[in-house]
Design a protein around this motif. Structure first.
Motif, short mmCIF file in Angstrom:
data_model
loop_
_atom_site.label_atom_id
_atom_site.label_comp_id
_atom_site.label_asym_id
_atom_site.label_seq_id
_atom_site.Cartn_x
_atom_site.Cartn_y
_atom_site.Cartn_z
N GLU A 313 47.77 93.61 21.00
CA GLU A 313 46.52 92.95 21.35
C GLU A 313 46.34 91.74 20.44
OE1 GLU A 313 42.40 95.12 21.32
OE2 GLU A 313 42.87 94.53 19.25
N THR A 314 46.16 90.58 21.02
CA THR A 314 45.75 89.42 20.24
C THR A 314 44.25 89.47 20.04
OG1 THR A 314 47.53 87.85 20.76
CG2 THR A 314 45.37 86.93 20.38
N CYS A 315 43.80 89.51 18.78
CA CYS A 315 42.37 89.38 18.51
C CYS A 315 42.11 87.94 18.09
CB CYS A 315 41.89 90.39 17.46
SG CYS A 315 42.82 90.44 15.92
N MET A 316 41.16 87.30 18.76
CA MET A 316 40.97 85.86 18.62
C MET A 316 39.49 85.52 18.76
SD MET A 316 42.81 82.90 20.93
CE MET A 316 44.43 83.16 20.19
N THR A 317 39.06 84.50 18.05
CA THR A 317 37.67 84.06 18.13
C THR A 317 37.46 83.12 19.31
OG1 THR A 317 38.25 82.30 16.55
CG2 THR A 317 37.21 84.28 15.67
N MET A 318 36.28 83.25 19.95
CA MET A 318 35.93 82.30 21.02
C MET A 318 35.70 80.91 20.43
SD MET A 318 32.78 82.30 23.78
CE MET A 318 33.43 83.44 25.00
N GLY A 319 35.16 80.86 19.22
CA GLY A 319 34.99 79.59 18.52
C GLY A 319 35.98 79.48 17.38
N ASN A 320 35.51 79.01 16.22
CA ASN A 320 36.37 78.91 15.04
C ASN A 320 36.19 80.09 14.09
OD1 ASN A 320 37.66 76.50 15.66
ND2 ASN A 320 36.06 75.24 14.74
N SER A 321 35.02 80.72 14.13
CA SER A 321 34.66 81.68 13.11
C SER A 321 34.53 83.09 13.68
CB SER A 321 33.33 81.27 12.47
OG SER A 321 32.87 82.23 11.54
N PHE A 330 33.23 76.08 20.28
CA PHE A 330 33.83 77.03 21.20
C PHE A 330 35.03 76.45 21.94
CE2 PHE A 330 29.49 78.76 20.87
CZ PHE A 330 29.79 80.08 20.57
N LYS A 331 36.04 77.27 22.13
CA LYS A 331 37.18 76.88 22.96
C LYS A 331 36.71 76.70 24.40
CE LYS A 331 40.40 79.58 20.08
NZ LYS A 331 39.41 80.10 19.10
N SER A 332 37.38 75.84 25.12
CA SER A 332 37.01 75.62 26.52
C SER A 332 37.36 76.85 27.36
CB SER A 332 37.75 74.40 27.08
OG SER A 332 39.14 74.68 27.18
N ALA A 333 36.65 77.02 28.48
CA ALA A 333 36.96 78.12 29.38
C ALA A 333 38.40 78.00 29.88
CB ALA A 333 35.99 78.13 30.55
N ARG A 334 38.86 76.79 30.09
CA ARG A 334 40.23 76.56 30.53
C ARG A 334 41.22 77.11 29.50
NH1 ARG A 334 42.46 72.16 33.60
NH2 ARG A 334 44.62 71.67 33.06
N LYS A 335 40.97 76.81 28.23
CA LYS A 335 41.85 77.30 27.16
C LYS A 335 41.81 78.82 27.09
CE LYS A 335 44.25 77.33 23.30
NZ LYS A 335 45.72 77.11 23.35
N GLY A 368 27.89 80.92 28.70
CA GLY A 368 28.47 80.00 29.68
C GLY A 368 29.97 80.14 29.79
N ARG A 369 30.64 80.27 28.65
CA ARG A 369 32.09 80.44 28.67
C ARG A 369 32.47 81.74 29.42
NH1 ARG A 369 31.71 76.02 26.97
NH2 ARG A 369 32.83 75.04 25.23
N LEU A 370 31.74 82.80 29.14
CA LEU A 370 32.03 84.07 29.80
C LEU A 370 31.84 83.96 31.31
CD1 LEU A 370 30.51 86.75 27.39
CD2 LEU A 370 32.90 86.07 27.64
N GLN A 371 30.83 83.27 31.75
CA GLN A 371 30.60 83.11 33.17
C GLN A 371 31.75 82.37 33.84
OE1 GLN A 371 26.87 81.27 34.17
NE2 GLN A 371 27.26 81.30 36.38
#
Length: 475
Positions: A313-321, A330-335, A368-371
């Motif tokens: 499992e890759t654990c990763m932040t949606m943003g930087n922190s 926040f990372k883009s939804a595309r990313k 918004g990203r989740l949507q």
């Protein structure tokens, strides 16, 4: 209120260093679980593919990195900021006094669970206790907790936030997990007050102070027992702080493990045995400690560059922190969608972290990203859930999966690509029918060597314009 801010440079150092720590692990030492219910749940977990991780604690009030500013190491992620930063003892006192002002009155786990469900997430891991030792559950082992006498939130009927969160997510049919830090920098039997702490490790030799270490091991056991008995069904026990480990498990080829000075054995066999007695089939994830108590491995803030045949499992932040900061990038939804597709094609799951703030809410941008992710998965989810990687797994811009009936070739476009080309060179040839997910009309194609050339009608090109990933279904 004064806010302490972690500099971007320190944050990037933190991300890079932690990623290095977990990438260095020797995955050839993975041990498949022998217990039937554990293996069965591991298979179910692998089919879930996409999960939510939440780091939340008193540190959110200062907008700083979780716990690490307490650690007396000269590293970027441990850097202290603010008026008390010049003196470690005063800083620790101020940090631990945050419990008296932590009052997340907007706490609403149902909103989180609903948003995560709509995003296509299928499991959740919540930080019940990070390294600072502050408990986000109603433990009987310490008063340093959100339900403690010093906490203004203790009078709230939902003050036992771990219980509330797990219940809210279970109602949405999530697998649920409890993050728990093995080291505890508040506990007097880990950082013994007689000695000043030098780094993240226990600040005395457990071999010399046997009773001291036994009290800490019992404290850890008792807290995990509380989580396994008073919080309903739990699917995952996700243990962090890999320097708390038996000396015999240290891998001298891994640089950060060579710095562990003492045997810090908390008897994982005893803990796992107790936990599974209460929670049959429980997945135990003793991060970076290869062996029978690391049921899946967890590369952090990165994706392996190749397919791995073990559960991971890759654990990763949606943003930087990992923790809340007022202005998150926040990372883009595309990313994020492309990250999920990449991970799944290499046999992994993606655990995406969102950090609640001091008021108990997420950034609106996270919703918004989740949507956006959910919109893509609603159409293309069959290429993700319940699938297995298909060789060659990842090739150039392509990712491959199969559910046994159909195969999926996912095209991950470059940033500048917003519309599918008129003709697409597909690396594999369909057996019969070829479609694009989201479109019922079969596509015309011609076999070319081991692959095929596909013609995309203009109407379909415009209909699917702007998608983060285009998925071809080969039936």
């Amino acid at each position: 209120m004064n806010r302490f801010y972690v500099s971007l440079a320190a944050l990037l150092v933190s991300v890079a260093t932690f990623a290095q720590q977990h990438s260095e692990q020797n995955h050839s030492k993975y041990v498949w679980p022998k217990d039937g219910p554990v293996r069965q749940k591991l298979g179910q977990w692998q089919d879930r593919k996409f999960g939510l991780l939440m780091h939340w604690g008193t540190y959110s009030q200062w907008g700083i990195v979780e716990s690490w500013s307490l650690c007396p190491e000269d590293e970027g992620w441990c850097e202290r900021k603010g008026p008390a930063s010049a003196n470690w003892y005063e800083y620790k006192k101020a940090y631990e006094n945050l419990q008296t002002t932590f009052n997340p009155v907007k706490f609403n786990p149902e909103r989180w669970a609903d948003a995560a469900h709509r995003a296509g997430m299928k499991y959740m891991v919540f930080t019940t206790k990070h390294h600072d030792g502050f408990c986000m559950f109603d433990t009987k082992q310490t008063d340093y907790k959100i339900t403690g006498a010093k906490s203004p939130f203790a009078s709230n009927p939902r003050s036992n936030v771990t219980k509330e969160i797990l219940e809210a997510f279970r109602k949405q049919d999530f697998m649920v997990g409890t993050y728990f830090s093995k080291p505890d920098w508040h506990n007097e039997h880990y950082w013994k007050p007689y000695f000043p702490p030098k780094d993240r490790n226990v600040n005395y030799d457990p071999k010399k102070y046997l009773d001291e270490w036994k009290q800490f091991a019992d404290f850890t056991y008792n807290q995990i027992q509380e989580l396994m008995t008073g919080y309903g069904k739990v699917d995952i026990l996700w243990l962090d702080g890999g320097w708390v480990r038996p000396f015999s498990t240290i891998d001298s080829t891994v640089s950060w493990q060579r710095t562990i000075p003492y045997n810090q054995d908390i008897n994982m066999a005893r803990i796992a045995g107790m936990a599974r007695q209460h929670q049959p089939g429980l997945l135990v994830v003793d991060r970076t400690v290869s062996g029978e108590f690391e049921n899946y491995v967890t590369p952090e803030q990165q994706i392996p560059d190749h397919y791995m045949p073990i559960p991971w499992e890759t654990c990763m932040t949606m943003g930087n922190s990992w923790s809340y900061i007022p202005k998150e990038n926040f990372k883009s939804a595309r990313k994020l969608v492309q990250t999920l597709v990449d991970v799944v094609a290499k046999n992994g799951n993606l655990l995406l972290n969102i950090a609640p703030g001091p008021d108990g809410e997420w950034h609106e941008e996270a919703y918004g990203r989740l949507q956006q992710i959910g919109n893509w998965l609603q159409v293309n989810g069959e290429s993700v859930y319940g699938t297995k990687p298909l060789a060659p797994y990842r090739q150039d811009n392509w990712a491959f999966t199969t559910n046994g009936t159909a195969s999926y070739a996912s095209y991950l476009p470059a940033e500048s690509e917003t519309v599918l080309p008129v003709t697409v060179p597909l690396p594999m040839a369909p057996a019969k029918t070829l479609t694009l997910l989201g479109v019922k009309q079969p596509l015309n194609w011609k076999k070319t060597g081991t692959g095929a050339t596909v013609t995309i009608p203009e109407k379909i090109r415009q209909q699917l314009a702007g998608q983060p990933v285009w998925v071809f279904k080969l039936s």
